[in-house]
Design an enzyme around this catalytic site. Structure first.
Site, mmCIF file in Angstrom:
data_model
loop_
_atom_site.group_PDB
_atom_site.id
_atom_site.type_symbol
_atom_site.label_atom_id
_atom_site.label_comp_id
_atom_site.label_asym_id
_atom_site.label_seq_id
_atom_site.Cartn_x
_atom_site.Cartn_y
_atom_site.Cartn_z
ATOM 1 N N MET A 96 -17.107 -13.988 38.391
ATOM 2 C CA MET A 96 -17.067 -14.476 37.019
ATOM 3 C C MET A 96 -16.622 -15.940 37.043
ATOM 4 O O MET A 96 -15.576 -16.273 37.599
ATOM 5 C CB MET A 96 -16.120 -13.642 36.161
ATOM 6 C CG MET A 96 -16.603 -12.234 35.899
ATOM 7 S SD MET A 96 -18.261 -12.169 35.186
ATOM 8 C CE MET A 96 -18.036 -13.121 33.674
ATOM 9 N N ASP A 150 -21.577 -15.884 37.037
ATOM 10 C CA ASP A 150 -21.799 -15.456 35.654
ATOM 11 C C ASP A 150 -20.822 -16.125 34.696
ATOM 12 O O ASP A 150 -19.623 -15.915 34.770
ATOM 13 C CB ASP A 150 -21.607 -13.920 35.598
ATOM 14 C CG ASP A 150 -21.932 -13.328 34.244
ATOM 15 O OD1 ASP A 150 -21.608 -12.143 34.030
ATOM 16 O OD2 ASP A 150 -22.517 -14.037 33.410
ATOM 17 N N HIS A 201 -23.827 -4.975 33.685
ATOM 18 C CA HIS A 201 -22.481 -5.495 33.963
ATOM 19 C C HIS A 201 -21.488 -4.785 33.033
ATOM 20 O O HIS A 201 -21.414 -5.087 31.847
ATOM 21 C CB HIS A 201 -22.494 -7.014 33.702
ATOM 22 C CG HIS A 201 -21.180 -7.687 33.911
ATOM 23 N ND1 HIS A 201 -20.941 -8.984 33.499
ATOM 24 C CD2 HIS A 201 -20.018 -7.251 34.469
ATOM 25 C CE1 HIS A 201 -19.697 -9.302 33.818
ATOM 26 N NE2 HIS A 201 -19.119 -8.278 34.400
ATOM 27 N N SER A 216 -29.194 -13.597 30.650
ATOM 28 C CA SER A 216 -28.277 -12.608 30.073
ATOM 29 C C SER A 216 -28.681 -12.321 28.636
ATOM 30 O O SER A 216 -28.666 -13.217 27.778
ATOM 31 C CB SER A 216 -26.844 -13.137 30.104
ATOM 32 O OG SER A 216 -26.027 -12.322 29.289
ATOM 33 N N MET A 265 -19.762 -4.425 26.898
ATOM 34 C CA MET A 265 -18.352 -4.718 26.601
ATOM 35 C C MET A 265 -17.788 -3.606 25.720
ATOM 36 O O MET A 265 -18.434 -3.211 24.757
ATOM 37 C CB MET A 265 -18.256 -6.066 25.892
ATOM 38 C CG MET A 265 -18.850 -7.211 26.700
ATOM 39 S SD MET A 265 -18.870 -8.746 25.780
ATOM 40 C CE MET A 265 -19.549 -9.861 27.002
ATOM 41 N N MET A 313 -18.161 -4.359 31.620
ATOM 42 C CA MET A 313 -16.826 -4.906 31.362
ATOM 43 C C MET A 313 -16.091 -3.852 30.538
ATOM 44 O O MET A 313 -15.909 -4.009 29.324
ATOM 45 C CB MET A 313 -16.960 -6.237 30.623
ATOM 46 C CG MET A 313 -17.490 -7.356 31.495
ATOM 47 S SD MET A 313 -18.205 -8.708 30.550
ATOM 48 C CE MET A 313 -19.865 -8.073 30.307
ATOM 49 N N HIS A 333 -29.908 -9.482 32.935
ATOM 50 C CA HIS A 333 -28.479 -9.183 33.001
ATOM 51 C C HIS A 333 -28.033 -8.594 31.666
ATOM 52 O O HIS A 333 -28.251 -9.190 30.609
ATOM 53 C CB HIS A 333 -27.708 -10.468 33.302
ATOM 54 C CG HIS A 333 -26.249 -10.284 33.496
ATOM 55 N ND1 HIS A 333 -25.702 -9.811 34.678
ATOM 56 C CD2 HIS A 333 -25.196 -10.514 32.668
ATOM 57 C CE1 HIS A 333 -24.381 -9.766 34.555
ATOM 58 N NE2 HIS A 333 -24.049 -10.175 33.353
ATOM 59 N N ASP A 386 -24.907 -7.220 29.517
ATOM 60 C CA ASP A 386 -23.451 -7.231 29.394
ATOM 61 C C ASP A 386 -22.959 -6.112 28.494
ATOM 62 O O ASP A 386 -23.233 -6.130 27.290
ATOM 63 C CB ASP A 386 -22.984 -8.566 28.815
ATOM 64 C CG ASP A 386 -23.148 -9.699 29.811
ATOM 65 O OD1 ASP A 386 -23.809 -10.691 29.464
ATOM 66 O OD2 ASP A 386 -22.632 -9.556 30.924
#
Ligand code: DX5
Ligand code: ZN
Length: 227
Positions: A135, A173, A64, A6, A35, A66, A31, A33
Site C-alpha cells: 500500500m 496501490d 483487495h 481500480s 472495504m 480491506m 482491481h 476494493d
C-alpha cells in the site's frame, strides 16, 4: 508489467459499462476494493457487485479485502468470480489460515501491508503467496497522495524475491499516477493499481498505454540490458 485500474474510481452508476470500458483498455487486471467500514473507515461493495460485473469482462479480477473478518467473505468472492484474493498482514495470527483457505478455494493468494507496517512482517509468508501488494497510501479512499516512504519496501521485496528465487508479483496501490508509477517500476514493482489517474481519464485506453510505456521505460531489468 501489469496495469490494474481500480474500479473504486469508476462511475458507480454505470459499473457494468465501466467494467466493459476497462476490458477494452488493454489493462490485464481489474482491481476491486472491498472495504468493510471497520478495517478501514469506508464501505465500498460486496460479492453481489462482483458477481454482477463478472459477465462483462474476462479480465483477471484482483479482489483487495480491506476487511477485519475476511474469513466470512472468501467463499462468496470466490464464487462471485474473483481470480485473486488479497488479505492484509495486519490481521496477525489469522493470516496463515486465510492464505490456506484462499488456496483451497483454487484462487491466487495476495498479501498486503499498510504504509506504517514493517516489510519484515510479510517475510514469513513470501513462499506461500502469488502476489504482494504494497500500500502506497493509507487504505480507505481513492485520490490520496502517494507516500514516498513506501518506496524502500518495494526495493526490499524485490531483493528478497531475487535472493530466494521466489515468483510473487509486487504490486503498488494508492496515489499511483504517471510519475509515481515510473518510480515504483524503477524500485522493482510489476503490478500498478491506479484508480483516479486511469478511470478519471476520458480515454482510458490511452491512459493505460501511457502508464505501460512509462513503467517499461523505468523497468530495472530493461535498464540492465541497456548497459
Ligand atoms: C485505497 C485502495 C486503492 C484506491 C486507489 O484504499 O486500496 O485501490 O482505489 O485509488 P487511487 O489510484 O485514486 O489512489
Ligand atoms: Zn486497493
Amino acid at each position: 508489467m501489469i496495469i490494474a485500474p481500480s474500479l473504486l474510481a469508476a462511475n458507480f452508476g454505470q459499473l457494468a459499462k465501466e467494467t466493459t470500458r476497462a476490458s477494452r483498455s488493454g489493462a490485464e487486471w481489474l482491481h476491486l476494493d472491498v472495504m468493510d467500514g471497520h478495517f478501514v473507515e469506508n464501505i465500498s461493495f460486496g460479492p453481489a457487485v462482483v458477481k454482477t460485473i463478472r459477465p462483462f469482462s474476462k479480465m483477471f479480477f484482483d479482489v483487495h479485502l480491506m476487511c477485519s473478518k475476511p474469513e466470512i467473505l472468501l467463499e462468496p468472492f470466490a464464487q462471485a468470480g474473483a481470480d485473486q484474493i488479497i488479505v492484509h498482514v495486519e490481521l496477525g495470527d489469522a493470516v496463515t489460515p486465510l492464505l490456506w483457505k484462499i488456496r483451497k478455494l483454487g484462487k491466487k493468494i495476495g498479501l498486503s501491508l499498510n504504509p506504517p507496517t514493517s516489510i519484515g512482517l510479510v517475510q514469513p509468508y513470501l513462499d506461500q503467496i502469488d502476489h504482494l501488494l504494497i500500500m502506497t497510501v493509507n487504505p480507505g479512499f481513492g485520490g490520496q497522495e502517494f507516500i514516498y516512504e513506501t518506496l524502500p519496501k518495494i526495493q526490499q521485496a524485490n531483493s528478497w524475491r531475487r535472493e530466494r528465487n521466489l515468483r510473487y508479483t509486487i504490486g503498488v496501490d494508492g496515489g499511483v499516477n504517471f510519475k509515481t508509477a515510473g518510480e515504483c517500476a524503477r524500485a522493482g514493482a510489476d503490478v500498478f493499481v491506479s484508480g483516479t489517474t486511469l478511470f478519471a481519464a476520458h480515454r482510458l485506453k490511452a491512459a493505460v498505454a501511457r502508464m505501460r510505456k512509462i513503467v517499461h521505460e523505468h523497468d530495472p531489468a530493461l535498464a540492465d540490458l541497456k548497459v
